[in-house]
Design a protein around this motif. Structure first.
Motif, short mmCIF file in Angstrom:
data_model
loop_
_atom_site.label_atom_id
_atom_site.label_comp_id
_atom_site.label_asym_id
_atom_site.label_seq_id
_atom_site.Cartn_x
_atom_site.Cartn_y
_atom_site.Cartn_z
N ALA A 125 0.84 -1.20 0.00
CA ALA A 125 0.00 0.00 0.00
C ALA A 125 0.88 1.25 0.00
O ALA A 125 2.01 1.21 0.48
CB ALA A 125 -0.90 0.02 1.23
N ALA A 126 0.31 2.33 -0.54
CA ALA A 126 0.96 3.64 -0.49
C ALA A 126 -0.13 4.69 -0.41
O ALA A 126 -1.09 4.65 -1.18
CB ALA A 126 1.83 3.87 -1.72
N GLN A 127 0.00 5.58 0.55
CA GLN A 127 -0.95 6.68 0.66
C GLN A 127 -0.23 7.92 1.15
O GLN A 127 0.85 7.83 1.74
CB GLN A 127 -2.10 6.34 1.60
N ALA A 128 -0.82 9.06 0.88
CA ALA A 128 -0.23 10.32 1.32
C ALA A 128 -1.32 11.20 1.92
O ALA A 128 -2.48 11.15 1.49
CB ALA A 128 0.43 11.03 0.14
N SER A 129 -0.94 11.97 2.92
CA SER A 129 -1.85 12.90 3.57
C SER A 129 -1.30 14.31 3.43
O SER A 129 -0.12 14.55 3.68
CB SER A 129 -1.97 12.58 5.07
N LYS A 130 -2.18 15.23 3.05
CA LYS A 130 -1.82 16.65 2.97
C LYS A 130 -2.02 17.27 4.35
O LYS A 130 -3.08 17.10 4.97
CB LYS A 130 -2.72 17.35 1.94
N GLY A 131 -1.02 17.97 4.84
CA GLY A 131 -1.12 18.62 6.15
C GLY A 131 -2.13 19.75 6.13
O GLY A 131 -2.03 20.64 5.28
N LEU A 132 -3.09 19.71 7.04
CA LEU A 132 -4.09 20.77 7.17
C LEU A 132 -3.93 21.55 8.46
O LEU A 132 -4.11 22.76 8.48
CB LEU A 132 -5.50 20.18 7.11
N ALA A 133 -3.61 20.86 9.55
CA ALA A 133 -3.46 21.53 10.84
C ALA A 133 -2.66 20.64 11.78
O ALA A 133 -2.60 19.42 11.61
CB ALA A 133 -4.83 21.83 11.45
N GLY A 134 -2.08 21.26 12.80
CA GLY A 134 -1.36 20.54 13.84
C GLY A 134 -2.18 20.44 15.11
O GLY A 134 -1.68 20.00 16.13
N GLY A 135 -3.42 20.84 15.06
CA GLY A 135 -4.34 20.86 16.19
C GLY A 135 -5.23 22.08 16.04
O GLY A 135 -5.11 22.83 15.07
N PRO A 136 -6.11 22.31 17.00
CA PRO A 136 -6.98 23.49 16.92
C PRO A 136 -6.15 24.78 16.85
O PRO A 136 -5.25 24.99 17.66
CB PRO A 136 -7.79 23.42 18.22
N ASP A 137 -6.44 25.57 15.86
CA ASP A 137 -5.79 26.87 15.69
C ASP A 137 -4.26 26.78 15.59
O ASP A 137 -3.55 27.70 15.99
CB ASP A 137 -6.18 27.82 16.83
N THR A 138 -3.75 25.65 15.10
CA THR A 138 -2.31 25.44 14.96
C THR A 138 -2.00 25.06 13.52
O THR A 138 -2.61 24.13 12.98
CB THR A 138 -1.84 24.30 15.89
N PRO A 139 -1.09 25.76 12.87
CA PRO A 139 -0.73 25.40 11.49
C PRO A 139 -0.15 24.00 11.41
O PRO A 139 0.45 23.50 12.38
CB PRO A 139 0.32 26.43 11.10
N ALA A 140 -0.30 23.38 10.27
CA ALA A 140 0.25 22.04 10.04
C ALA A 140 1.78 22.08 10.12
O ALA A 140 2.40 22.95 9.51
CB ALA A 140 -0.18 21.51 8.69
N PRO A 141 2.38 21.14 10.83
CA PRO A 141 3.84 21.10 10.89
C PRO A 141 4.47 20.43 9.66
O PRO A 141 5.68 20.52 9.47
CB PRO A 141 4.12 20.30 12.16
N PHE A 142 3.64 19.76 8.85
CA PHE A 142 4.14 19.07 7.66
C PHE A 142 3.29 19.44 6.45
O PHE A 142 2.07 19.53 6.55
CB PHE A 142 4.11 17.54 7.86
N HIS A 143 3.96 19.61 5.31
CA HIS A 143 3.23 19.79 4.05
C HIS A 143 2.46 18.53 3.72
O HIS A 143 1.31 18.58 3.30
CB HIS A 143 4.20 20.09 2.90
#
Length: 102
Positions: A40-58
């Motif tokens: 298997a291979a999957q990828a996730s786009k970073g949306l947030a690092g928690g409530p009101d926190t920017p994603a730490p990963f693209h």
């Protein structure tokens, strides 16, 4: 035991990431070159690092193989995949290889 390869693309000052290219072209190269050795291979786009926190990963990709031997074979076949990274990002990815236990 199943093994995963996780590729993490951290967000930082001045980093860029082309999600459209990554989702279509780069992940297609993963299937083309590593596919015979992975389950298997999957990828996730970073949306947030928690409530009101920017994603730490693209993005974070998770690639799964049946065992360490298969992952080793996938990694040996990954040259063109690794060479493609500068085509969609200026980030040096972080790598984690691990066993699935839960």
């Amino acid at each position: 035991m199943a093994v995963t390869l996780q590729v993490l693309y951290p967000v930082g000052d001045g980093t860029t990431f082309d999600h459209a290219y990554y989702a279509t072209t780069h992940m297609g190269l993963v299937g083309e070159h590593m596919g015979a050795h992975i389950t298997a291979a999957q990828a996730s786009k970073g949306l947030a690092g928690g409530p009101d926190t920017p994603a730490p990963f693209h993005a974070i990709a998770t690639i799964t193989s049946a065992d360490q031997e298969a992952m080793g074979a996938a990694m040996k076949a990954a040259g063109p995949v690794m060479a493609d990274i500068p085509n969609f990002t200026n980030v040096q990815p972080q790598i984690l290889i691990g066993e699935i236990y839960g």
